[in-house]
Design a protein around this motif. Structure first.
Motif, mmCIF file in Angstrom:
data_model
loop_
_atom_site.group_PDB
_atom_site.id
_atom_site.type_symbol
_atom_site.label_atom_id
_atom_site.label_comp_id
_atom_site.label_asym_id
_atom_site.label_seq_id
_atom_site.Cartn_x
_atom_site.Cartn_y
_atom_site.Cartn_z
ATOM 1 N N ASP A 31 0.839 -1.200 0.000
ATOM 2 C CA ASP A 31 0.000 0.000 0.000
ATOM 3 C C ASP A 31 0.872 1.248 0.000
ATOM 4 O OD1 ASP A 31 -2.353 -1.407 0.042
ATOM 5 O OD2 ASP A 31 -2.788 -1.035 2.159
ATOM 6 N N GLN A 32 0.479 2.230 -0.816
ATOM 7 C CA GLN A 32 1.143 3.521 -0.779
ATOM 8 C C GLN A 32 0.469 4.361 0.294
ATOM 9 O OE1 GLN A 32 1.092 5.233 -4.708
ATOM 10 N NE2 GLN A 32 3.217 4.615 -5.017
ATOM 11 N N VAL A 33 1.275 5.026 1.114
ATOM 12 C CA VAL A 33 0.756 5.820 2.216
ATOM 13 C C VAL A 33 1.458 7.167 2.249
ATOM 14 C CG1 VAL A 33 0.172 3.819 3.634
ATOM 15 C CG2 VAL A 33 2.429 4.832 3.848
ATOM 16 N N THR A 34 0.849 8.086 2.975
ATOM 17 C CA THR A 34 1.499 9.353 3.266
ATOM 18 C C THR A 34 1.447 9.554 4.777
ATOM 19 O OG1 THR A 34 1.564 11.723 2.836
ATOM 20 C CG2 THR A 34 -0.606 10.705 2.902
ATOM 21 N N HIS A 35 2.529 10.092 5.321
ATOM 22 C CA HIS A 35 2.655 10.302 6.758
ATOM 23 C C HIS A 35 2.924 11.777 6.993
ATOM 24 C CE1 HIS A 35 4.346 10.007 10.828
ATOM 25 N NE2 HIS A 35 3.691 8.856 10.913
ATOM 26 N N ASP A 36 2.360 12.326 8.066
ATOM 27 C CA ASP A 36 2.504 13.750 8.360
ATOM 28 C C ASP A 36 3.956 14.176 8.529
ATOM 29 O OD1 ASP A 36 -0.220 13.990 8.227
ATOM 30 O OD2 ASP A 36 -0.527 14.176 10.383
ATOM 31 N N MET A 37 4.800 13.303 9.098
ATOM 32 C CA MET A 37 6.197 13.666 9.340
ATOM 33 C C MET A 37 7.140 13.201 8.231
ATOM 34 S SD MET A 37 6.826 13.066 13.410
ATOM 35 C CE MET A 37 8.569 13.170 13.150
ATOM 36 N N TYR A 38 6.913 11.980 7.700
ATOM 37 C CA TYR A 38 7.878 11.363 6.799
ATOM 38 C C TYR A 38 7.540 11.503 5.322
ATOM 39 C CZ TYR A 38 9.238 9.257 11.220
ATOM 40 O OH TYR A 38 9.620 9.059 12.511
ATOM 41 N N GLY A 39 6.299 11.821 4.983
ATOM 42 C CA GLY A 39 5.920 11.997 3.589
ATOM 43 C C GLY A 39 5.410 10.716 2.956
ATOM 44 N N LEU A 40 5.711 10.539 1.661
ATOM 45 C CA LEU A 40 5.219 9.391 0.909
ATOM 46 C C LEU A 40 6.038 8.146 1.204
ATOM 47 C CD1 LEU A 40 4.653 11.056 -2.562
ATOM 48 C CD2 LEU A 40 2.922 10.428 -0.891
ATOM 49 N N GLY A 41 5.345 7.001 1.257
ATOM 50 C CA GLY A 41 6.032 5.749 1.516
ATOM 51 C C GLY A 41 5.219 4.566 1.055
ATOM 52 N N PRO A 66 -2.655 3.155 16.881
ATOM 53 C CA PRO A 66 -3.483 3.593 15.762
ATOM 54 C C PRO A 66 -2.702 4.529 14.872
ATOM 55 C CG PRO A 66 -4.078 4.858 17.688
ATOM 56 C CD PRO A 66 -3.042 3.845 18.117
ATOM 57 N N TYR A 67 -2.929 4.397 13.590
ATOM 58 C CA TYR A 67 -2.157 5.136 12.590
ATOM 59 C C TYR A 67 -2.779 6.523 12.396
ATOM 60 C CZ TYR A 67 -1.067 0.246 11.757
ATOM 61 O OH TYR A 67 -0.696 -1.062 11.915
ATOM 62 N N THR A 68 -2.666 7.373 13.389
ATOM 63 C CA THR A 68 -3.334 8.675 13.341
ATOM 64 C C THR A 68 -2.696 9.626 12.337
ATOM 65 O OG1 THR A 68 -2.003 9.442 15.194
ATOM 66 C CG2 THR A 68 -4.184 8.558 15.703
ATOM 67 N N LYS A 69 -1.401 9.486 12.079
ATOM 68 C CA LYS A 69 -0.715 10.416 11.184
ATOM 69 C C LYS A 69 -0.472 9.830 9.807
ATOM 70 C CE LYS A 69 1.514 12.919 14.878
ATOM 71 N NZ LYS A 69 2.761 13.534 15.342
ATOM 72 N N MET A 70 -1.008 8.622 9.537
ATOM 73 C CA MET A 70 -0.749 7.956 8.271
ATOM 74 C C MET A 70 -2.053 7.705 7.527
ATOM 75 S SD MET A 70 1.843 4.812 7.616
ATOM 76 C CE MET A 70 0.889 3.459 8.253
ATOM 77 N N ILE A 71 -2.048 7.999 6.231
ATOM 78 C CA ILE A 71 -3.239 7.856 5.396
ATOM 79 C C ILE A 71 -2.894 7.004 4.188
ATOM 80 C CG2 ILE A 71 -4.951 9.070 3.995
ATOM 81 C CD1 ILE A 71 -4.391 11.538 5.744
ATOM 82 N N LYS A 72 -3.790 6.083 3.844
ATOM 83 C CA LYS A 72 -3.614 5.243 2.665
ATOM 84 C C LYS A 72 -3.994 6.035 1.423
ATOM 85 C CE LYS A 72 -5.241 0.880 0.760
ATOM 86 N NZ LYS A 72 -6.086 -0.276 1.000
ATOM 87 N N LEU A 73 -3.166 5.969 0.389
ATOM 88 C CA LEU A 73 -3.434 6.688 -0.861
ATOM 89 C C LEU A 73 -4.142 5.795 -1.850
ATOM 90 C CD1 LEU A 73 -0.087 8.604 -1.306
ATOM 91 C CD2 LEU A 73 -2.234 9.458 -0.402
#
Length: 73
Positions: A31-41, A66-73
């Motif tokens: 899964d591609q994700v984005t994180h508030d601190m680290y960016g795309l991953g 819980p993945y509060t700062k990470m969102i699935k793209l």
């Protein structure tokens, strides 16, 4: 002043609506994700809903649930 650790309980007689609890986020390998601190991953490992190992290019980070700062793209 500090925030209490336990969530507030909702009384059935309350005139206010009960707070909506969101479903826990689930990620899969690749899964591609984005994180508030680290960016795309990209998710490269899963630990039974406890944590996700994510490759952000410059670093591999273990993100805890819980993945509060990470969102699935």
């Amino acid at each position: 002043m500090t925030k209490p650790d336990a969530p507030k309980r909702h009384l059935p007689t309350s005139p206010f609506k009960a707070p909506v609890t969101s479903a826990p986020k689930h990620f899969a390998l690749g899964d591609q994700v984005t994180h508030d601190m680290y960016g795309l991953g990209r998710v490269i490992g899963i630990e039974d809903g406890i944590a996700a190992l994510v490759d952000f290019g410059s670093a591999q980070v273990r993100v805890l649930s819980p993945y509060t700062k990470m969102i699935k793209l």
